[in-house]
Design a protein around this motif. Structure first.
Motif, PDB file in Angstrom:
ATOM      1  N   ALA A   1       0.815  -1.218   0.000  1.00 64.72           N
ATOM      2  CA  ALA A   1       0.000   0.000   0.000  1.00 64.72           C
ATOM      3  C   ALA A   1       0.845   1.263   0.000  1.00 64.72           C
ATOM      4  CB  ALA A   1      -0.935  -0.009   1.200  1.00 64.72           C
ATOM      5  N   SER A   2       1.969   1.241   0.703  1.00 64.44           N
ATOM      6  CA  SER A   2       2.814   2.433   0.776  1.00 64.44           C
ATOM      7  C   SER A   2       3.387   2.789  -0.582  1.00 64.44           C
ATOM      8  CB  SER A   2       3.944   2.214   1.781  1.00 64.44           C
ATOM      9  OG  SER A   2       3.424   2.010   3.074  1.00 64.44           O
ATOM     10  N   VAL A   3       3.593   1.794  -1.410  1.00 65.94           N
ATOM     11  CA  VAL A   3       4.097   2.022  -2.767  1.00 65.94           C
ATOM     12  C   VAL A   3       2.950   2.373  -3.705  1.00 65.94           C
ATOM     13  CG1 VAL A   3       5.286   0.952  -4.731  1.00 65.94           C
ATOM     14  CG2 VAL A   3       6.038   0.461  -2.386  1.00 65.94           C
ATOM     15  N   PHE A   4       1.883   1.583  -3.637  1.00 65.07           N
ATOM     16  CA  PHE A   4       0.736   1.766  -4.527  1.00 65.07           C
ATOM     17  C   PHE A   4       0.164   3.179  -4.423  1.00 65.07           C
ATOM     18  CE2 PHE A   4      -3.896   0.890  -5.455  1.00 65.07           C
ATOM     19  CZ  PHE A   4      -3.741   0.496  -6.779  1.00 65.07           C
ATOM     20  N   PHE A   5       0.023   3.673  -3.190  1.00 66.82           N
ATOM     21  CA  PHE A   5      -0.538   5.006  -2.970  1.00 66.82           C
ATOM     22  C   PHE A   5       0.535   6.074  -2.774  1.00 66.82           C
ATOM     23  CE2 PHE A   5      -3.928   2.141  -1.271  1.00 66.82           C
ATOM     24  CZ  PHE A   5      -4.901   2.461  -2.194  1.00 66.82           C
ATOM     25  N   GLY A   6       1.778   5.742  -3.048  1.00 70.16           N
ATOM     26  CA  GLY A   6       2.869   6.638  -2.707  1.00 70.16           C
ATOM     27  C   GLY A   6       3.058   7.831  -3.617  1.00 70.16           C
ATOM     28  N   GLY A   7       2.693   7.732  -4.880  1.00 70.62           N
ATOM     29  CA  GLY A   7       2.828   8.866  -5.776  1.00 70.62           C
ATOM     30  C   GLY A   7       4.235   9.136  -6.247  1.00 70.62           C
ATOM     31  N   ASP A   8       5.175   8.211  -6.053  1.00 71.22           N
ATOM     32  CA  ASP A   8       6.545   8.391  -6.517  1.00 71.22           C
ATOM     33  C   ASP A   8       6.559   8.334  -8.042  1.00 71.22           C
ATOM     34  OD1 ASP A   8       9.195   8.276  -7.208  1.00 71.22           O
ATOM     35  OD2 ASP A   8       9.718   6.637  -5.859  1.00 71.22           O
TER      36      ASP A   8
END
Length: 569
Positions: free
Chosen positions: A433-440
């Motif tokens: 989730a931290s990557v999926f929603f991270g916006g990087d």
């Protein structure tokens, strides 16, 4: 005048309950867990809820929405209206008078020029600001004096409470961000990871996708608040471990977004250490059907890029395919298994407030697999020898992704099974989730890049008026490499007729007409089947029995009143 009063609703009820503490920091440490870890503390650079929520403890808007959806002044003393002279009679401007004595956490004065700068920052053409829709129709923001902010609109704005209103539209400090305009915005790491704010807490240390440590803002405008001297805001893990840390072990005081099966939560709550709280507003768990081609062979300049409609998805732009996928889903079973009291079946991406909820799509409430099969038959999709449907040599095969979460993986498995009954091949993928929603912008795995055919997540909007939210699906809000993949039109839906409705709503004052326009926009998206709504979700979190002052809120940040939280002694 009557219209203005109706739009404000119950906003006159502005007072908070008396504080249960009298000295700043007297209650020591507060431990919060958001199992989706924030990647930045600048909500303008991410459309993720976790970034908006975490930053809301630090930076603030002029107005918030309370747990009832009522407007509450934060950095002003009075909500501007036509009646009190704050909103111009021609509805082309709104004037905010800032509260006296508000300081930034570095001790400098909070002034109107900071609001002017925030507008310039978010609307810069190269900024990729995730919250730019809050400034729709704004012609200028001016500071005639240090204590006055004037927002001017290009045309009459019947609902002017968008810019600087709600947790998604806070004000940032000009002195800190002045060199961060445009394309350089993501490069300002120190500012993005440690914004100076007017809120009750300041950042001591920020570790992206991990933990934030904060301490009480010594320059906060209320000398007795916050009650907590420090906060550890932990990110990562999963919903189950977060819930357990509050309800069973007592390691944490507050756990957010507990998307867990109802029987799991009930068992944990039986330990007696905490309470599960639910609030409904506008959150919808939905499927986004990519309207562009996500084929990796296209390369990064074309993959999932709209290209003015020249890069269409091979089959998901056909509404009959999307309709069949929708008809195969048993939404009530998804609610029963995954949400319990925190979920309801919905056929709309705009489920509330009630006056804005359409009934035109309610046939989705009943699963109809046989009807879905016939729809695909009639559209020319023929089952092959392996049972997978084909048309013109193309297989009806999709990559379906979402964040890693037990409830979402259960939903994926069920939906894959239902689609297999139609003859649709489905590959499942889940991403941290931290990557999926991270916006990087450099990551291939964010929901904004959408390197898949279908993806599932929840989104909502703060406040009670859906104008800015429905504007998210304009053609101009499609994420692209040029916008650093920011933009809220995730599925890449584009219809000039829809854009015209957005413009019309921005010019319409009468509540009945605004509601009708919102329903038309909702129905246009639903009947394009670029979004398939699944569950009307209540925000569901948990807090320790020893934590007081929590007012569960799904209209704004759940941490909207963290300055009023205290330890029950």
């Amino acid at each position: 005048m009557k219209v203005r009063t109706l739009l404000l609703g119950a906003a006159a009820s502005l007072a908070f309950a008396p504080a249960a503490f009298a000295e700043r920091g007297e209650d020591g440490q507060l431990n919060i867990i958001y199992w989706q870890a924030p990647s930045t503390l600048n909500p303008f650079l991410s459309g993720g809820t976790k970034e908006v929520e975490s930053s809301s403890m630090i930076i603030e808007p002029l107005i918030r929405f309370n747990e009832k959806g009522e407007m509450v002044p934060m950095l002003i003393d009075e909500i501007p209206t036509v009646e009190n002279g704050g909103v111009a009679e021609d509805l082309k401007s709104i004037t905010y008078k800032l509260s006296e004595g508000v300081k930034w956490s570095d001790g400098s004065d909070f002034t109107a020029s900071d609001a002017v700068f925030t507008w310039k920052y978010c609307t810069h053409p190269d900024s990729g600001c995730a919250q730019v829709s809050y400034f729709d129709g704004v012609e200028a923001v001016e500071a005639p004096d240090p204590m006055t902010v004037v927002v001017k609109f290009k045309e009459p704005k019947p609902f002017p409470y968008t810019a600087f209103v709600g947790s998604e539209s806070p004000i940032i400090q000009e002195a800190q961000f002045k060199d961060c305009l445009g394309a350089s915005a993501p490069e300002c790491t120190d500012a993005n990871f440690g914004p100076i704010g007017t809120g009750p807490f300041v950042v001591d240390e920020f570790k992206p996708n991990d933990v934030i440590t904060l301490s009480a803002n010594e320059n906060y405008r209320d000398a007795s608040k916050p009650a907590f001297a420090s906060i550890t805001f932990k990110g990562g893990g999963d919903a189950a471990s977060a819930a357990r840390s509050v309800l069973e072990t007592g390691e944490f005081d507050y756990a957010w977004n507990l998307q867990l099966a109802p029987e799991v939560l009930d068992k944990m709550a039986a330990a007696g250490k905490g309470e599960v709280v639910v609030a409904f507003a506008t959150s919808v768990e939905r499927l986004h059907l990519n309207q562009t081609n996500p084929d990796s062979a296209l390369g990064p300049d074309k993959r999932s890029v709209f290209m003015n409609g020249e890069n269409k998805h091979p089959f998901l732009t056909d509404p009959m395919v999307g309709k069949a996928l929708s008809m195969a889903i048993d939404r009530q079973l998804l609610v029963d298994i995954g949400y319990g009291r925190a979920g309801k079946v919905t056929c709309n991406v705009l489920p509330g407030p009630e006056a804005y909820a359409s009934t035109a799509n309610d046939d989705c409430m009943t699963q109809d697999i046989e009807g879905a099969k016939k729809l695909l038959d009639d559209a020319g999709w023929v089952p092959g020898g392996d049972g997978i449907r084909t048309k013109d040599g193309m297989r009806l095969s999709v990559l379906y992704q979402t964040s890693t979460n037990a409830v979402r993986q259960d939903a994926q498995a069920l939906i894959k099974q239902w689609w297999s009954e139609l003859g649709v091949e489905t590959e499942l993928r889940n991403i941290d989730a931290s990557v999926f929603f991270g916006g990087d912008p450099s990551s291939p795995d964010t929901f904004q890049k959408f390197y898949a055919d279908i993806e599932m997540y929840t989104n909502n909007f703060s406040g009670v008026d859906p104008e800015a939210y429905m504007a998210n699906w304009r053609c101009s809000d499609i994420p692209t490499p040029k916008s650093q993949w920011q933009g809220a039109n995730i599925q890449r839906f584009c219809d000039p007729a829809y854009d015209e409705l957005v413009t019309e709503m921005s010019r319409t004052a009468e509540l009945d007409k605004r509601a009708d326009l919102a329903k038309q926009m909702n129905d246009m998206i639903m009947q394009s089947y670029s979004i398939i709504p699944l569950v009307y979700r209540g925000g569901q979190s948990a807090h320790a029995n020893s934590l007081g002052g929590v007012l569960m809120n799904d209209w704004d940040s759940e941490l909207w009143n963290i300055a009023d939280w205290y330890r029950i002694k």
